[in-house]
Design a protein around this motif. Sequence first.
Motif: not given
Length: 259
Positions: A154, A156, A159
């Motif tokens: 999980d 990223s 972003t």
Amino acid sequence: MTEMKQEATAPAMLWGIGVGPGPAGYLPLAALQALQQADLIYAPRARGAGLSVALQCLAGIDIGLERNPGRLREIEFNMDPDRSVLTEHYAQLAQEIAAELRAGRSVAYLTIGDSLTYSTYGYVLAALRDLLPQFPHHTFPGITSYAAAAAALDWSLGTGKERTLILPCPEDAAILRQEIESHDIVVLMKVGARLPWVLELLQQMGIAQHCAFARRIGLEGEVLASDVSTLDTSCAAAPSGYLATMLIRKNALEKRHQS
């Protein structure tokens, strides 16, 4: 008089197929169809390894090898630092595959992760193009090790307008530090035996808690760490090989859902 089988006038099809890394389900449906209909399946295996990791990533998936094990061709790879040795190896492998294609036998070539991201398939494809210009082939995209690692943790991969760099682990800590300082995220592949000093560098920079590590995703000996500051030192000492990926974030992930 016994008739001899004539060589095909046009080469058969080559499919480049990325499998895994890790769970057996990580395979495009279109690629599965190609695997099932290929006359031959070439699977790389590291020298000294008892089983091809690419085949482990297909565990439980019916590609017809149990009914016809003769379709399988395991290729032993030795990642020799001597480029001339590797060049000769890929040239010989391309000649072998070209002979099968000329004889009308379709070939599926397996590789771990994405077919054209730091993959042996890219070298084989280039060598085959020299031998068989315009030969029929199709490359299926696969799942990169860093995409699989990010999903498993999980984590990223980017972003907003974050700048992400993907690179094989350098030999020098100063070079890696420079790359980290000039990017928001660094995806470090082919970590191998460099893992101990990479962990030490991340601790020195005070960013280890923002970084993640994955090794042998979905396979025996899997290691998943979302915070490498807590990574067991025994993990660092264990041989990681080329199935390890480090996800480095220079700054803590911004929580945009909070005001």
